[in-house]
Scaffold this active site. Structure first.
Site: not given
Ligand code: ADP
Ligand code: PMV
Ligand code: MG
Length: 433
Positions: A13, A144-146, A148-149, A197, A208
């Protein structure tokens, strides 16, 4: 019928307005991306073994399912109609029992990822479910803020719920439907992915997970009364906007950034609280503009102004980074539009809402300058579809062996090959809840 090999996929997202303030119950606006996480589930020869294969983060672990203290853990779970009920907070006793299983995992990322997986597994599955390998590949940049978690959590919550029969597999390739049964299943996935999450950062807003589950674009507001569902307003006629996404590639952790804001909020409540309020008001204002019957140049200009203000407010709560400021300076000097960080900040991505009157040469010049700084920039399309599932029946017989080969899937080199082999935009016939 329970499938023995299948894929689940969910989108990342972009938060357009209201990251961080979303955690404090203020409205925020986000839209799904076309970039997604893909999870393959395949039955293990040894049905006692549960295996995680997450090559994107170099994680590979196997547990014997009989080592999980099922009876002990179940004492702390409440069930309604045979289904586990989510809780406001993670149950500390269950976290303890899972942590004991994870004892010697040295990496914090690996520990949290495994905790999140096992937290969902122990709630959604039982010892009767045969052991599988869970392999995740993502076309999203990670951390990276998109989101992925959340997209990972949505894939896991959906797959584990299907494996244990808590929800049914989806049956239609038409995404936009609102049967009551399907809505319940999506709610179940959304709620459980949020528990996943919570293992990553104690206090997610849920925006998210909502976007990764339902897709499209939403105005989202967390409700602070426990057990009350969040408000999720689908934005069907999301206006078309030219957005440039720039990844600074500076690593950061959402948990740390959300924790940093909480700290600032407790140290300077009188300063931080009005900033969070302003962010919420800004998202409400943006919602009115984006859903107005007339949307044109004037509205886009106002949105750009709101993007500028939102970034300034995010700087004030301490979640920017010199690299994100560099993106903003380059975009501003070349006058290509309005820039703000997106997601948790501290690195990761920024979005630029392009000024449609800016010459294409200026945009190319800015993109070149981003490249020279080591940043990746690309134009994005918003409004990707929500959680989806792919079984062998959804793939032509001649492609099946390749698409469902775990060896091939885990070794795919990049996003393009992942999209090409199993992507939702290809020939494979994904089904949606
Ligand atoms: N492809 C993937 N395989 C395994 N774990 C993942 C993958 N993508 C995301 N994750 C999990 O999500 C974490 C990153 O989440 P976060 O710090 O919230 O950043 P964002 O949600 O912005 O990408 C990773 O450290 C890992 O635990
Ligand atoms: C900072 C926040 O607003 C978004 C976090 O997004 P991301 O994990 O950086 O993709 C936290 C949340 O809404 O749970
Ligand atoms: Mg995240």
């Amino acid at each position: 019928m329970t499938e023995t090999t299948f894929f689940v996929s969910a989108p990342g997202k972009i938060i357009i307005f209201g990251e961080h303030s979303a955690v404090y119950g203020k409205p925020a606006i986000a839209a799904a991306l076309s970039l997604r996480a893909y999870l393959q589930v395949s039955r293990n020869d040894n049905e006692n073994e549960i295996t995680l294969k997450f090559p994107d983060i170099d994680l590979s672990y196997t547990w014997n399912k009989h080592d999980i203290p099922w009876t002990e853990i179940r004492k702390f779970i409440t069930y309604e109609n045979g289904k586990p009920v989510t809780t406001e907070e993670l149950v500390p006793e269950i976290v303890d029992k899972i942590s004991n299983l994870l004892g010697d995992i040295p990496s914090r990322t690996h520990f949290t990822t495994c905790l999140s997986f096992l937290y969902l597994y122990t709630h959604l599955c039982t010892e009767d479910v045969p052991g599988n390998t869970f392999c995740i590949r993502s076309t999203l940049p990670i951390g990276a803020g998109l989101g992925s978690s959340a997209s990972t959590g949505v894939c896991l919550a959906a797959a584990l719920s299907v494996l244990s029969g808590k929800i049914n597999s989806p049956t239609t390739s038409i995404h936009d439907k609102s049967s009551k049964d399907e809505t319940h299943q999506l709610e179940f996935i959304d709620n459980w992915s949020l528990m996943g999450e919570k293992c990553f950062h104690g206090n997610p807003s849920g925006i998210d997970n909502a976007v990764a589950t339902y897709g499209g674009a939403v105005m989202f507001q967390r409700v602070s009364v426990p057990s009350q569902p969040s408000i999720r307003t689908t934005m069907r006629n999301f206006p078309s906007m030219k957005l440039l996404l720039t990844n600074t590639k500076i690593p950061r952790s959402t948990a740390d950034l959300v924790g940093g804001v909480a700290k600032r909020n407790s140290e300077y409540p009188k300063l931080t609280s009005p900033i969070l309020d302003a962010m919420g008001n800004l998202a409400s204002e943006a919602y009115k503009i984006m859903t107005a019957p007339e949307f044109g140049h004037v509205e886009l200009e106002t949105l750009r102004e709101l993007v500028e203000i939102n970034h300034g407010l995010l700087v004030a709560i301490g979640v920017s980074h010199p690299a994100l400021e560099k993106v903003k300076v380059i975009a501003d000097i070349n006058k290509i539009g309005a820039t703000k960080l997106t997601g948790a900040g501290g690195g990761g991505c920024a979005i630029t809402l392009i000024d449609e009157s800016s010459p294409i040469e200026s945009i190319h010049k800015a993109i070149n300058e981003f490249g020279r700084e080591g940043f990746d920039s690309f134009e994005t399309s918003l409004g990707g579809k929500g959680v989806a599932m792919l079984t062998k029946h959804d793939v032509s017989e001649e492609n099946r062996n390749v698409v469902f080969s775990l060896e091939e899937f885990s070794a795919l080199k990049d996003s393009i090959s992942i999209e090409h082999q199993i992507g939702t935009s290809g020939t494979n016939n994904w089904k949606y809840w």
